[in-house]
Design a protein around this motif. Structure first.
Motif, PDB file in Angstrom:
ATOM      1  N   PHE A  38      44.423  53.403  39.173  1.00  0.00           N
ATOM      2  CA  PHE A  38      43.895  53.773  37.869  1.00  0.00           C
ATOM      3  C   PHE A  38      43.370  55.198  37.770  1.00  0.00           C
ATOM      4  CE2 PHE A  38      43.382  49.081  37.687  1.00  0.00           C
ATOM      5  CZ  PHE A  38      44.262  48.880  36.656  1.00  0.00           C
ATOM      6  N   SER A  39      42.713  55.672  38.795  1.00  0.00           N
ATOM      7  CA  SER A  39      42.110  56.989  38.696  1.00  0.00           C
ATOM      8  C   SER A  39      41.386  57.289  39.999  1.00  0.00           C
ATOM      9  CB  SER A  39      41.104  57.008  37.548  1.00  0.00           C
ATOM     10  OG  SER A  39      40.319  58.160  37.590  1.00  0.00           O
ATOM     11  N   ASP A  40      41.254  58.531  40.279  1.00  0.00           N
ATOM     12  CA  ASP A  40      40.456  58.909  41.442  1.00  0.00           C
ATOM     13  C   ASP A  40      38.974  58.990  41.078  1.00  0.00           C
ATOM     14  OD1 ASP A  40      42.607  59.063  43.151  1.00  0.00           O
ATOM     15  OD2 ASP A  40      43.021  61.158  42.654  1.00  0.00           O
ATOM     16  N   ASP A  41      38.659  58.792  39.814  1.00  0.00           N
ATOM     17  CA  ASP A  41      37.282  58.880  39.344  1.00  0.00           C
ATOM     18  C   ASP A  41      36.608  57.516  39.466  1.00  0.00           C
ATOM     19  OD1 ASP A  41      34.888  59.136  37.987  1.00  0.00           O
ATOM     20  OD2 ASP A  41      35.766  60.091  36.224  1.00  0.00           O
ATOM     21  N   VAL A  44      35.512  55.720  36.263  1.00  0.00           N
ATOM     22  CA  VAL A  44      36.552  55.065  35.463  1.00  0.00           C
ATOM     23  C   VAL A  44      36.780  53.649  35.991  1.00  0.00           C
ATOM     24  CG1 VAL A  44      39.005  55.101  34.851  1.00  0.00           C
ATOM     25  CG2 VAL A  44      37.668  57.217  34.770  1.00  0.00           C
ATOM     26  N   ILE A  45      36.870  53.522  37.303  1.00  0.00           N
ATOM     27  CA  ILE A  45      37.080  52.208  37.911  1.00  0.00           C
ATOM     28  C   ILE A  45      35.884  51.304  37.646  1.00  0.00           C
ATOM     29  CG2 ILE A  45      37.422  50.988  40.097  1.00  0.00           C
ATOM     30  CD1 ILE A  45      38.882  53.596  41.029  1.00  0.00           C
ATOM     31  N   GLN A  46      34.681  51.830  37.787  1.00  0.00           N
ATOM     32  CA  GLN A  46      33.477  51.028  37.519  1.00  0.00           C
ATOM     33  C   GLN A  46      33.464  50.533  36.079  1.00  0.00           C
ATOM     34  OE1 GLN A  46      30.148  53.491  38.562  1.00  0.00           O
ATOM     35  NE2 GLN A  46      30.516  53.321  40.765  1.00  0.00           N
ATOM     36  N   GLU A  47      33.853  51.387  35.142  1.00  0.00           N
ATOM     37  CA  GLU A  47      33.881  51.007  33.732  1.00  0.00           C
ATOM     38  C   GLU A  47      34.918  49.902  33.492  1.00  0.00           C
ATOM     39  OE1 GLU A  47      33.032  50.978  29.620  1.00  0.00           O
ATOM     40  OE2 GLU A  47      31.905  51.721  31.332  1.00  0.00           O
ATOM     41  N   ARG A  48      36.083  50.038  34.087  1.00  0.00           N
ATOM     42  CA  ARG A  48      37.117  49.004  33.935  1.00  0.00           C
ATOM     43  C   ARG A  48      36.641  47.679  34.526  1.00  0.00           C
ATOM     44  NH1 ARG A  48      42.773  50.859  32.999  1.00  0.00           N
ATOM     45  NH2 ARG A  48      42.612  53.074  32.558  1.00  0.00           N
ATOM     46  N   MET A  49      36.021  47.727  35.684  1.00  0.00           N
ATOM     47  CA  MET A  49      35.525  46.499  36.324  1.00  0.00           C
ATOM     48  C   MET A  49      34.407  45.877  35.492  1.00  0.00           C
ATOM     49  SD  MET A  49      37.054  45.479  39.084  1.00  0.00           S
ATOM     50  CE  MET A  49      38.575  45.846  38.252  1.00  0.00           C
ATOM     51  N   ARG A  50      33.537  46.699  34.951  1.00  0.00           N
ATOM     52  CA  ARG A  50      32.462  46.192  34.098  1.00  0.00           C
ATOM     53  C   ARG A  50      33.045  45.489  32.877  1.00  0.00           C
ATOM     54  NH1 ARG A  50      30.144  47.365  29.680  1.00  0.00           N
ATOM     55  NH2 ARG A  50      31.088  49.395  29.379  1.00  0.00           N
ATOM     56  N   ASN A  51      34.062  46.099  32.258  1.00  0.00           N
ATOM     57  CA  ASN A  51      34.711  45.485  31.092  1.00  0.00           C
ATOM     58  C   ASN A  51      35.368  44.159  31.456  1.00  0.00           C
ATOM     59  OD1 ASN A  51      33.957  47.558  29.379  1.00  0.00           O
ATOM     60  ND2 ASN A  51      35.879  48.676  29.618  1.00  0.00           N
ATOM     61  N   LEU A  52      36.051  44.119  32.603  1.00  0.00           N
ATOM     62  CA  LEU A  52      36.689  42.876  33.039  1.00  0.00           C
ATOM     63  C   LEU A  52      35.649  41.791  33.310  1.00  0.00           C
ATOM     64  CD1 LEU A  52      39.520  44.203  35.389  1.00  0.00           C
ATOM     65  CD2 LEU A  52      39.800  43.038  33.197  1.00  0.00           C
TER      66      LEU A  52
END
Length: 187
Positions: A38-41, A44-52
């Motif tokens: 998804f991203s090296d940031d 961004v990954i934390q936000e996606r995981m939080r949304n999931l």
């Protein structure tokens, strides 16, 4: 079938057709990290995981913290096999838990065999089913249809020409089926 979808099916008497989807079909068997996917940031990954996690919580589903993405092609073929044996819903629920809760590599045959066995399917037949390619064409057709319809997100609910993208609350699914002519069955 999830609680919302089973409820729609029961209340409206509609048929539900699941289709498979080619999420990152180039993923190697050993998987790739979420960072690479998804991203090296990390934010961004934390936000996606939080949304999931929030979505899973709203739907009453358990959710762990997967760190990897695995190739799901074999799991999709086995899902169709399970469906042909009237074990489709149970298999998909067990698959969900194995990946999203426990973080297992669902591309590995032993993992898939354990999942199959956990729902009453002969786990020792998993490799045979995959090698025979009985459900390969079905998955190929579904993937081609997803591409043709430009479906990019799971789940995507389609009825006639209307679509609803992403995990949705019941009232939005209800609105979709009613817009397309379905009416609640009266007892």
């Amino acid at each position: 079938m999830s609680g919302r979808i089973a409820r729609l099916k029961k209340e409206y008497g509609i048929q539900i057709r699941r289709r498979t989807f080619p999420f990152r079909s180039d993923t190697p068997e050993d998987g790739i990290s979420l960072a690479a996917c998804f991203s090296d940031d990390p934010l961004v990954i934390q936000e996606r995981m939080r949304n999931l996690k929030e979505t899973a919580a709203k739907l009453g589903l358990p959710f762990g913290s997967p760190k990897m993405i695995y190739n799901s092609r074999s799991a999709q073929e086995l899902g169709l096999w399970a469906e042909s044996k009237n074990k489709g819903d149970a298999f998909l629920q067990a698959l969900y838990k194995a990946y999203f809760v426990v973080g297992k590599n669902i591309a590995k045959i032993p993992v898939l065999a354990d999942i199959a066995a956990s729902v009453g399917l002969p786990g020792e037949n998993v490799r045979e089913v995959l090698d025979a390619g009985v459900f390969k064409e079905n998955v190929d057709r579904d993937w081609a249809k997803a591409d043709e319809m430009n479906i990019l997100v799971l789940p995507t609910f389609v009825m006639n020409r209307d679509r609803l993208v992403g995990a949705q609350p019941y009232h939005k699914l209800q609105r979709l089926v009613e817009k397309n002519g379905a009416v609640i069955k009266r007892a």
